[in-house]
Design an enzyme around this catalytic site. Structure first.
Site, PDB file in Angstrom:
ATOM      1  N   HIS A 210     -11.079 -18.023  21.302  1.00 56.87           N
ATOM      2  CA  HIS A 210     -11.467 -17.711  19.922  1.00 56.87           C
ATOM      3  C   HIS A 210     -11.754 -18.958  19.102  1.00 56.87           C
ATOM      4  CE1 HIS A 210      -7.540 -18.745  17.991  1.00 56.87           C
ATOM      5  NE2 HIS A 210      -7.027 -18.353  19.146  1.00 56.87           N
ATOM      6  N   CYS A 229      -3.239 -18.400  23.584  1.00 56.62           N
ATOM      7  CA  CYS A 229      -4.684 -18.224  23.599  1.00 56.62           C
ATOM      8  C   CYS A 229      -5.371 -19.580  23.476  1.00 56.62           C
ATOM      9  CB  CYS A 229      -5.121 -17.299  22.471  1.00 56.62           C
ATOM     10  SG  CYS A 229      -4.605 -15.584  22.707  1.00 56.62           S
TER      11      CYS A 229
END
Length: 290
Positions: A210, A229
């Protein structure tokens, strides 16, 4: 130092004057070694370079053997893929077997490590919302809200309660004794933790790639900073490299992939690049357990 660089397979330039002086050509050799290892590029003899050059040949051989064992467990090679090497904090988009795009990334903290896995990018979410996990809520967001009563409101969060069909503002909750079963959702916007783009991937760890609103962290040489992440320095460039056209509107939209491209998240602390050996820090201490 020149001898140790040559032993690592580096092309060592002849001294401009004295051999014991860090002249510009030798500084560029150090810069190349730092750049390949995901370190801060200074061209100087800093702590990271000293640690690498001072390692014994036996220690280097052991690390190379450890990483060769990791290669044996990789899936069969393809010609088009996304490769994320966790210890070097770097993503590479490979097309027809050649690197086409490379960028800095931020990976998980040692206490919240990014996992090794093989998967595919299933979709691109534009202007995403964000639902933090229970761990992030408990360990990060709840203490922040208790310290600053306007933190969640100011950062665009809404609260979903089990017995309500509509979200309520965080200011309506007693955060010293919050109700069980609540769920936080951060609305799309400039402060959203996922930035403007989220690359969806199926995996049992629920990790994904992301964007991020805090670009300053990419200036650090040690970037094990996330909750697992992977944050991207150039998410729009990756999206375009994967065949997506970016919409100009600001609403949330889920875009299907143009192709089913493999993603390999790997953990290599030693590899060959351009005929030279490159080493990265063992940020999760995995080498000692192999």
């Amino acid at each position: 130092m020149r001898r140790r660089l040559a032993e690592l397979g580096r092309q060592v330039p002849a001294p401009v004057s004295r051999a014991d002086v860090l002249d510009p050509p030798l500084s560029e050799t150090l810069s190349a070694l730092q750049r390949a290892g995901g370190l801060e590029v200074t061209g100087g003899l800093n702590e990271d370079i000293r640690a690498l050059l001072n390692r014994s040949p036996a220690a280097l051989r052991a690390e190379i053997k450890t990483n060769l064992r990791r290669w044996l467990h990789l899936p069969p090679a393809t010609t088009d893929y996304v490769l994320i090497n966790i210890p070097s904090y770097r993503l590479t988009l490979v097309r027809a077997g050649q690197p086409r795009l490379s960028m800095k990334v931020i990976v998980g903290r040692p206490d919240w490590p990014t996992p090794e896995l093989a998967t595919h990018i299933d979709a691109l979410k534009v202007n995403p919302d964000w639902t933090p996990t229970d761990n992030i809520l408990r360990e990060d967001l709840l203490p922040a809200q208790r310290k600053d009563g306007g933190y969640l409101d100011r950062n665009g969060f809404r609260v979903w309660l089990p017995d309500r069909s509509e979200p309520v503002p965080p200011s309506s909750i007693d955060w010293q004794n919050p109700p069980s079963g609540l769920r936080l959702v951060q609305q799309p916007g400039p402060t959203n933790a996922l930035g403007q783009l989220k690359f969806e991937m199926r995996n049992r760890h629920s990790v994904y790639l992301h964007d991020t609103p805090d670009k300053s962290l990419f200036g650090r040489d040690r970037r094990a900073l996330s909750h697992g992440c992977v944050r991207l320095a150039e998410p729009a460039a990756l999206a375009q490299g994967l065949g997506w056209q970016m919409p100009e509107h600001e609403r949330t939209q889920l875009l299907p992939p143009a192709e089913r491209l493999p993603v390999y998240m790997v953990y290599f602390t030693a590899w060959s690049e351009g005929g030279s050996l490159v080493f990265a820090g063992d940020i999760y201490g995995k080498n000692e357990h192999i």
